[in-house]
Design a protein around this motif. Structure first.
Motif, PDB file in Angstrom:
ATOM      1  N   UNK A 196       0.835  -1.187   0.000  1.00  0.00           N
ATOM      2  CA  UNK A 196       0.000   0.000   0.000  1.00  0.00           C
ATOM      3  C   UNK A 196       0.877   1.247   0.000  1.00  0.00           C
ATOM      4  N   UNK A 197       0.381   2.315  -0.628  1.00  0.00           N
ATOM      5  CA  UNK A 197       1.046   3.618  -0.614  1.00  0.00           C
ATOM      6  C   UNK A 197      -0.008   4.651  -0.272  1.00  0.00           C
ATOM      7  N   UNK A 198       0.331   5.579   0.607  1.00  0.00           N
ATOM      8  CA  UNK A 198      -0.624   6.579   1.062  1.00  0.00           C
ATOM      9  C   UNK A 198      -0.143   7.962   0.659  1.00  0.00           C
ATOM     10  N   UNK A 243       4.741  -3.779  -8.058  1.00  0.00           N
ATOM     11  CA  UNK A 243       5.238  -2.938  -6.964  1.00  0.00           C
ATOM     12  C   UNK A 243       4.641  -1.553  -7.071  1.00  0.00           C
ATOM     13  N   UNK A 244       4.615  -0.851  -5.928  1.00  0.00           N
ATOM     14  CA  UNK A 244       4.188   0.536  -5.924  1.00  0.00           C
ATOM     15  C   UNK A 244       4.892   1.279  -4.799  1.00  0.00           C
ATOM     16  N   UNK A 245       5.000   2.604  -4.984  1.00  0.00           N
ATOM     17  CA  UNK A 245       5.621   3.460  -3.974  1.00  0.00           C
ATOM     18  C   UNK A 245       4.957   4.821  -4.023  1.00  0.00           C
ATOM     19  N   UNK A 246       4.721   5.394  -2.859  1.00  0.00           N
ATOM     20  CA  UNK A 246       4.158   6.734  -2.796  1.00  0.00           C
ATOM     21  C   UNK A 246       5.233   7.767  -3.087  1.00  0.00           C
ATOM     22  N   UNK A 247       4.843   8.847  -3.705  1.00  0.00           N
ATOM     23  CA  UNK A 247       5.741   9.954  -3.981  1.00  0.00           C
ATOM     24  C   UNK A 247       4.941  11.242  -3.884  1.00  0.00           C
ATOM     25  N   UNK A 248       5.610  12.379  -3.922  1.00  0.00           N
ATOM     26  CA  UNK A 248       4.918  13.648  -3.822  1.00  0.00           C
ATOM     27  C   UNK A 248       3.938  13.792  -4.985  1.00  0.00           C
ATOM     28  N   UNK A 249       2.671  13.910  -4.679  1.00  0.00           N
ATOM     29  CA  UNK A 249       1.661  14.155  -5.706  1.00  0.00           C
ATOM     30  C   UNK A 249       1.141  12.931  -6.416  1.00  0.00           C
ATOM     31  N   UNK A 274       5.359   3.651 -13.978  1.00  0.00           N
ATOM     32  CA  UNK A 274       4.257   4.544 -14.319  1.00  0.00           C
ATOM     33  C   UNK A 274       3.938   5.457 -13.149  1.00  0.00           C
ATOM     34  N   UNK A 275       3.660   6.727 -13.456  1.00  0.00           N
ATOM     35  CA  UNK A 275       3.270   7.697 -12.439  1.00  0.00           C
ATOM     36  C   UNK A 275       1.769   7.943 -12.528  1.00  0.00           C
ATOM     37  N   UNK A 276       1.075   7.706 -11.405  1.00  0.00           N
ATOM     38  CA  UNK A 276      -0.356   7.980 -11.276  1.00  0.00           C
ATOM     39  C   UNK A 276      -0.493   9.231 -10.417  1.00  0.00           C
ATOM     40  N   UNK A 277      -0.868  10.385 -10.990  1.00  0.00           N
ATOM     41  CA  UNK A 277      -0.992  11.591 -10.172  1.00  0.00           C
ATOM     42  C   UNK A 277      -2.186  11.497  -9.227  1.00  0.00           C
ATOM     43  N   UNK A 278      -2.032  12.075  -8.059  1.00  0.00           N
ATOM     44  CA  UNK A 278      -3.120  12.122  -7.090  1.00  0.00           C
ATOM     45  C   UNK A 278      -4.166  13.103  -7.589  1.00  0.00           C
ATOM     46  N   UNK A 279      -5.367  12.630  -7.780  1.00  0.00           N
ATOM     47  CA  UNK A 279      -6.422  13.475  -8.322  1.00  0.00           C
ATOM     48  C   UNK A 279      -6.714  14.652  -7.405  1.00  0.00           C
ATOM     49  N   UNK A 280      -6.803  14.422  -6.117  1.00  0.00           N
ATOM     50  CA  UNK A 280      -7.114  15.500  -5.196  1.00  0.00           C
ATOM     51  C   UNK A 280      -6.006  16.545  -5.176  1.00  0.00           C
ATOM     52  N   UNK A 313      -6.237  20.727  -6.723  1.00  0.00           N
ATOM     53  CA  UNK A 313      -5.963  21.942  -5.974  1.00  0.00           C
ATOM     54  C   UNK A 313      -4.756  22.707  -6.517  1.00  0.00           C
ATOM     55  N   UNK A 314      -3.729  22.001  -6.923  1.00  0.00           N
ATOM     56  CA  UNK A 314      -2.510  22.690  -7.332  1.00  0.00           C
ATOM     57  C   UNK A 314      -2.486  23.044  -8.812  1.00  0.00           C
ATOM     58  N   UNK A 315      -3.202  22.321  -9.625  1.00  0.00           N
ATOM     59  CA  UNK A 315      -3.187  22.544 -11.074  1.00  0.00           C
ATOM     60  C   UNK A 315      -4.619  22.699 -11.576  1.00  0.00           C
ATOM     61  N   UNK A 316      -5.397  23.524 -10.927  1.00  0.00           N
ATOM     62  CA  UNK A 316      -6.831  23.603 -11.189  1.00  0.00           C
ATOM     63  C   UNK A 316      -7.177  23.914 -12.645  1.00  0.00           C
ATOM     64  N   UNK A 317      -6.296  24.575 -13.368  1.00  0.00           N
ATOM     65  CA  UNK A 317      -6.609  24.939 -14.744  1.00  0.00           C
ATOM     66  C   UNK A 317      -6.261  23.845 -15.739  1.00  0.00           C
TER      67      UNK A 317
END
Length: 107
Positions: A12-14, A57-63, A75-81, A85-89
C-alpha cells in the motif's frame, strides 16, 4: 483499522488524500478521502485503477504513486485531489504517465 473485507493485499502507498493498494492478483485499487474522516473513507469500497493486472510494486511519492509493471515499466499515477488543488486549470490525465523501464527496454 482494516480497509474493506479483502485480505489479499500485497502493498500500500498513502498520499495526502488517497490510498493506493496492490493486490496479490496484480491489480491496483484506490481509496479517496475527499475531505472525509480517514476511518470513514477507508470503509467505502475502493475503485480499481486501470485495466491491467500485471503490477508488481508501488511506492508513494509527492503528488501521486509510482507503480512498476511485470515488464519493468514504471508509471506515475498523479493524485487526483492534489492535482485538482494545485493545477486547477489543467485536466487530470486519464492514463498514468510512463516514466521509463528498469530493464532499459525502449518502448
Amino acid at each position: 483499522m482494516q480497509a474493506g473485507h479483502d485480505t489479499n493485499w500485497a502493498s500500500v502507498a498513502v498520499d495526502w488524500e488517497e490510498m493506493i493498494a496492490l493486490k496479490t492478483d496484480g491489480t491496483l485499487w484506490k481509496w479517496s478521502t475527499h475531505n472525509e474522516i480517514y476511518a470513514k473513507a477507508y470503509m467505502l469500497p475502493p475503485t480499481r485503477l486501470g485495466i491491467h493486472n500485471d503490477w508488481v510494486a508501488l511506492a508513494g511519492t509527492w503528488g501521486g504513486v509510482i507503480t512498476m509493471a511485470a515488464d519493468g515499466s514504471l508509471w506515475f499515477w498523479p493524485s487526483q485531489e492534489n492535482y485538482e488543488y494545485s493545477e486547477a486549470l489543467l485536466r487530470l490525465p486519464k492514463q498514468p504517465r510512463l516514466l521509463g523501464n528498469v530493464f532499459g527496454k525502449t518502448e
